[in-house]
Design a protein around this motif. Structure first.
Motif, PDB file in Angstrom:
ATOM      1  N   ARG A 333      37.434 -36.357  61.716  1.00  0.00           N
ATOM      2  CA  ARG A 333      38.059 -37.063  60.598  1.00  0.00           C
ATOM      3  C   ARG A 333      39.181 -36.246  59.973  1.00  0.00           C
ATOM      4  O   ARG A 333      40.191 -36.786  59.532  1.00  0.00           O
ATOM      5  N   ASP A 353      36.826 -43.812  56.767  1.00  0.00           N
ATOM      6  CA  ASP A 353      35.656 -43.944  57.651  1.00  0.00           C
ATOM      7  C   ASP A 353      35.811 -45.148  58.584  1.00  0.00           C
ATOM      8  O   ASP A 353      35.496 -45.071  59.776  1.00  0.00           O
ATOM      9  N   TYR A 356      38.454 -44.402  61.127  1.00  0.00           N
ATOM     10  CA  TYR A 356      37.949 -43.427  62.105  1.00  0.00           C
ATOM     11  C   TYR A 356      37.064 -44.100  63.150  1.00  0.00           C
ATOM     12  O   TYR A 356      37.122 -43.760  64.346  1.00  0.00           O
TER      13      TYR A 356
END
Length: 498
Positions: A333, A353, A356
């Motif tokens: 990340r 998130d 990702y």
């Protein structure tokens, strides 16, 4: 003469008028922050009276950026100016950009008026705007085709009325560079009080001369240039910010300075291209994929011996870093967040998130992930709230067989399926889609673009679909070009007004 050149960026106003390039307010704020980091002096944030969306965007952009001047466009109409003043209420530095057509063609056919009345309306608009703000820019629309003597009368009158900047647009892109430069010089030499205002260029690229005309204007005394990222804009576009910035940087003999951080040019270009779904042509000056590529053996030999034999610009000066971190399925990340930040995209943890997760899926399909790929991923959530979503797609295709597609859609939570055959896999998939969405739709334009050069690359698809006498623009991106095509078609359908 002052050697400071002010950069007025109209990507979010003139650039956003391009069909299919409309941004939502969040995306406009993202671009505005990138323009601030780039060093733009003035951001034309919109035309507030034109729509509630433009009005709200000017408000939110005014809150989001700190030091650039925020400019709002108006006509020479009191109501326009009132709405612009309201939209600019949160701007730290504010400017109203008002004006009227000055060419005989505009005066006769657009306004059914006369020269003296046009000057009166111009003066009244500037005086009215000065009641609310100290910084008023006046535009003489179609100045490129306005005779110089009358144009000088207009410019002198609006400066006396309080205009701090006077914009001399080549609205139709018709002027030759020598003609446009001479027009600026004529105004410098013949307008009483010209020292109390800055002359600005605003050139269109209909004949491919926008950049040349802008530079001619600067060399003859203009000290503001109105530009867009990647040269986007109505019709053939506007003067490209990146071209003007690098001409000034490369030609030291011009002895003019801008506030542009040129190393931010390439990432800003890629962000605007991605958000506006507007591909950058490979041979585009400064920011095109091939701008620093050499295929000729003679050129390659020269570059290998000394890069300056064929390159007048160091790629690093415009933000192209050949040694940047390569993102793969093993990248974390932090690496993704860092690369997005370099490209001017700062995400909250929850959004990061989600991006990702999509990044890992794409990285499993592709060996390396490039900047355009992750910009597409960062903007992919635009389809999350769509009423119609692609559930699954299966296509059988080949040489000597009829293509067949099986497709599933999720429409407001309800599942639908259909099959169809067609003249190729894309045709079959779209015919299956039309069986579910039973509307009289016509595909008007279908453009496919690979982001880089690999066969495993993400493909971008741009579509225009006509429905109920209106054209809608859609965009899709996927490593499967058939899926990208269906997603682009669905994107169009989700924009239908009924």
């Amino acid at each position: 003469m002052d050697n400071r050149l002010f950069i007025f960026d109209t990507t979010l106003r003139d650039g956003e008028q391009v069909p299919g390039c409309q941004l939502n307010t969040v995306e406009k704020i993202q671009v505005a922050k990138a323009l601030e980091a780039l060093g733009v002096d003035v951001i034309e944030a919109g035309f507030p009276i034109s729509s509630p969306g433009d009005f709200n965007s000017v408000i939110e952009i005014s809150k989001a950026v700190t030091w650039p001047t925020i400019c709002a466009l108006t006509r020479a109409v009191q109501k326009d100016i009132d709405v612009a003043v309201d939209a600019l209420r949160f701007a730290k530095h504010k400017r109203i950009h008002t004006g009227i057509g000055t060419s005989d063609s505009h005066i006769k056919y657009k306004f059914n008026s006369n020269r003296d009345e046009i000057i009166e309306r111009a003066v009244a608009a500037v005086k009215y705007a000065r009641r609310f703000v100290d910084d008023v820019e006046f535009y003489a629309e179609d100045a490129g085709r306005t005779d110089n003597e009358y144009l000088a009368r207009v410019v002198e009158a609006v400066i006396k009325a309080g205009a701090t900047v006077v914009n001399i647009p080549d609205t139709t892109g018709y002027c030759l560079p020598s003609e446009y430069g001479a027009k600026i010089k004529y105004l410098i030499d013949h307008v009483d009080g010209i020292d109390r205002a800055i002359l600005s260029t605003h050139c269109h690229n209909d004949l491919g001369m926008a950049t040349a005309n802008t530079i001619a204007g600067v060399l003859n005394g203009a000290r503001q240039v109105e530009v867009t990222i990647n040269g986007i804009g109505e019709r053939a576009g506007n003067t490209a910010l990146e071209e003007i910035a690098m001409i000034i940087k490369s030609h030291h003999e011009i002895d003019i300075q801008t506030n542009i951080n040129t190393q931010k040019i390439y990432p800003t270009s890629r962000m605007v291209s991605s958000l506006m779904n507007m591909p950058v042509q490979p041979n585009k000056a400064i920011v095109g994929r091939n701008a620093f590529a050499h295929s000729s053996g003679i050129h390659q030999d020269g570059v290998l011996k000394n890069v300056q034999t064929y390159e007048i610009i160091d790629p690093h000066d415009v933000g192209i870093d050949d040694n940047s971190i390569v993102l793969t399925a093993r990248s974390g990340r932090a690496a993704l967040k860092n690369r997005l930040a370099i490209l001017g995209v700062n995400l909250e943890q929850e959004k990061l998130d989600k991006v990702y997760e999509e990044f890992l899926k794409l990285a499993d399909k592709k060996k390396d992930i490039n900047d355009d790929d992750i910009l597409v991923l960062a903007g992919a959530d635009r389809s999350q709230n769509h009423r119609i979503k692609l559930d699954y797609l299966q296509v059988t295709s080949g040489v000597g067989v009829r293509s067949v597609a099986s497709l599933g859609l999720n429409i407001s939570g309800e599942k639908f399926e259909a099959c169809a055959s067609g003249n190729g896999p894309v045709d079959a998939a779209i015919k299956a889609l039309k069986k579910i969405v039973d509307r009289h739709m016509t595909l008007k334009e279908f453009t496919i673009q690979a982001i880089s050069k690999g066969s495993d690359d993400v493909g971008k698809v741009h579509m225009q679909v006509e429905y109920d006498h209106q054209v809608y623009y859609g965009f899709g991106a996927n490593t499967d070009i058939i899926a990208a095509s269906v997603e682009a078609y669905i994107d169009c359908i989700n924009k239908f007004k009924s």
